[in-house]
Design a protein around this motif. Structure first.
Motif, short mmCIF file in Angstrom:
data_model
loop_
_atom_site.label_atom_id
_atom_site.label_comp_id
_atom_site.label_asym_id
_atom_site.label_seq_id
_atom_site.Cartn_x
_atom_site.Cartn_y
_atom_site.Cartn_z
N THR A 157 2.35 2.28 -8.79
CA THR A 157 2.04 1.65 -10.07
C THR A 157 3.13 0.63 -10.38
O THR A 157 4.14 0.55 -9.70
CB THR A 157 1.95 2.68 -11.20
OG1 THR A 157 3.24 3.29 -11.38
CG2 THR A 157 0.93 3.77 -10.88
N ARG B 291 0.86 7.02 -4.60
CA ARG B 291 0.15 6.05 -5.44
C ARG B 291 1.18 5.16 -6.10
O ARG B 291 2.11 5.65 -6.74
CB ARG B 291 -0.70 6.77 -6.50
CG ARG B 291 -1.88 7.53 -5.92
CD ARG B 291 -2.74 8.15 -7.01
NE ARG B 291 -2.03 9.21 -7.71
CZ ARG B 291 -1.81 9.24 -9.01
NH1 ARG B 291 -2.20 8.24 -9.78
NH2 ARG B 291 -1.17 10.26 -9.58
N LYS C 46 0.81 -1.21 0.00
CA LYS C 46 0.00 0.00 0.00
C LYS C 46 0.85 1.26 0.00
O LYS C 46 0.45 2.28 -0.52
CB LYS C 46 -0.92 0.00 1.22
CG LYS C 46 -1.97 -1.10 1.19
CD LYS C 46 -2.89 -1.00 2.39
CE LYS C 46 -3.98 -2.07 2.34
NZ LYS C 46 -4.87 -1.99 3.52
N SER C 47 2.02 1.23 0.61
CA SER C 47 2.83 2.44 0.69
C SER C 47 4.29 2.08 0.84
O SER C 47 4.64 1.05 1.42
CB SER C 47 2.39 3.32 1.85
OG SER C 47 2.59 2.64 3.08
#
Length: 411
Positions: free
Chosen positions: A370, A368, A272-273
């Motif tokens: 990718t 975000r 997630k991060s």
């Protein structure tokens, strides 16, 4: 009641020691042969890796962290007996446990151990969702025929294999869904194996609401103001009452309190991060000094993105003031990147505007994520980005071979 022997993986019905090996590391539960959702959590992971590599520390309290103004990244269970906890300020941890051996974090070593454990997980089931560097959720539904054993037995073997081959221990929760598996894993640490089945709601009812994921200190205080302090009280709310008292998320929270969790295990939603941060030895308010600290963090973030196979499509700059107020600033990117230079150039103007107050911490993270394949492609107009990527890749290969200090960026 069906009982699993964790020493020889026999499931038996008799009471007492295992009839096969006389082992006493036993887990008894009516559903132990049928439940298939697991949560695997490494025990005091960073500290365990350090003790693995330095056996002389086995019986000593170990804290992984840095400086006097930093925070505890991890601590072993011996240090926890003195009250030390993760995320605790280092000065407080040193005061509570003055005899502790303090070790600076070495993320590359921990990432390598985590990769070994993930590889072992992948032999159990393709449905593995990493939740952090040291924990993951697994769905072993339908794997009994492949392994010729129920999931509980497979997981018991896996725990021993991790201990033998990687040199750290894990705790396992087994249940019917992700929520209950996580809560089970936390009930029997370290080196534990716990099961929550049909009895879960009754078991959880007397527990404080703070054990539920998503119920932080602020929400716990709000619930306490309504007279709700136990999981059972939250579970008793019907959807209408939960929505009226807690808003749109109320029914979901009440369902979790009843042990209901419809989330599937999705390997595609693993990370997630990714971020990097540091706490200063002394507070800084000078913009140029902050920028000098920021660039190495951008390099660290870029390195972690590459290691995890991701690119950043956006960024978050984090600053904590001397008064412990945390400020976050969104940073826009024109295209996904893994490049430290690109990250720094995007974040620096935001940092310059934020300079002024005295800061004790700075961090940079990917907002975000990718796929790495989307990173730093360039185009007919931008032919410099691919050259930057090639240059940074060459620098990282040198650092991997000769050490991170072999080459540094000029001011």
């Amino acid at each position: 009641m069906p009982t699993l022997c964790r020493d020889c993986d026999t499931i038996f019905e008799a009471a007492g020691a295992c009839p096969q090996c006389e082992g006493r590391r036993l887990v008894a539960h009516d559903e132990i042969a049928t439940l298939a959702i697991a949560h695997v959590d490494c025990d005091a992971f960073y500290a365990s890796v350090e003790k693995r590599d330095r056996p002389e520390l086995t019986d000593k309290p170990v804290i992984v962290g840095g400086g006097t103004r930093g925070v505890v990244a991890a601590c072993c269970y011996i240090a926890r007996l003195s009250g030390v906890r993760s995320a605790m300020p280092m000065f407080k941890a040193r005061k509570l446990c003055p005899d502790a051996v303090v070790i600076a974090p070495e993320m590359r070593k921990y990432a390598a151990a985590a990769a070994e454990i993930r590889a072992l997980m992948a032999t159990l089931t393709p449905l593995v969702q990493p939740l952090s560097i040291d924990e993951a959720a697994l769905d072993l539904s339908g794997t009994a025929a492949l392994h010729r054993a129920p999931p509980a037995v497979v997981l018991s073997r896996f725990a021993r294999q991790v201990e033998a081959e990687v040199g750290v221990t894990v705790s396992i929760g087994l249940a019917a869904n992700r929520l209950l598996a996580k809560l089970a894993a936390e009930r029997d640490k370290p080196r534990g194996f716990a099961v929550l089945g049909a009895e879960a709601a009754a078991v959880l009812a007397p527990e404080p609401v703070g054990i539920l994921p998503g119920v932080g200190p602020a929400l716990a205080r709000k619930l306490a103001g309504m007279g709700i302090t136990r999981v059972g009280q939250l579970a008793a709310l019907n959807d209408r009452a939960a929505r009226a008292r807690l808003g749109e998320d109320g029914p979901m929270l009440a369902a979790r309190a009843r042990g209901i969790d419809p989330r599937p295990i999705d390997p595609a939603r693993a990370t997630k991060s990714i971020s990097a941060e540091t706490t200063f030895a002394e507070d800084i308010d000078d913009a140029a000094s902050l920028a000098r600290v920021l660039f190495p963090l951008c390099e660290k973030l870029a390195r972690r993105l590459r290691a995890e196979g991701f690119a950043a499509a956006g960024l978050v700059l984090k600053l904590k003031t001397a008064r412990f107020e945390t400020h976050t600033h969104a940073v826009r990117l024109t295209a996904p990147t893994q490049l430290a230079e690109t990250i720094f150039e995007a974040a620096k103007p935001v940092l310059m505007r934020a300079a002024g107050p005295r800061y004790r911490l700075i961090g940079i993270g990917a907002a975000r994520l990718t796929d790495a394949a989307e990173a730093d492609r360039g185009d007919l107009v931008d032919q410099e980005t691919p050259r930057r990527a090639a240059r940074e890749d060459a620098v990282e290969r040198l650092r991997a071979k000769f050490g991170t200090g072999i080459i540094r960026r000029g001011g």
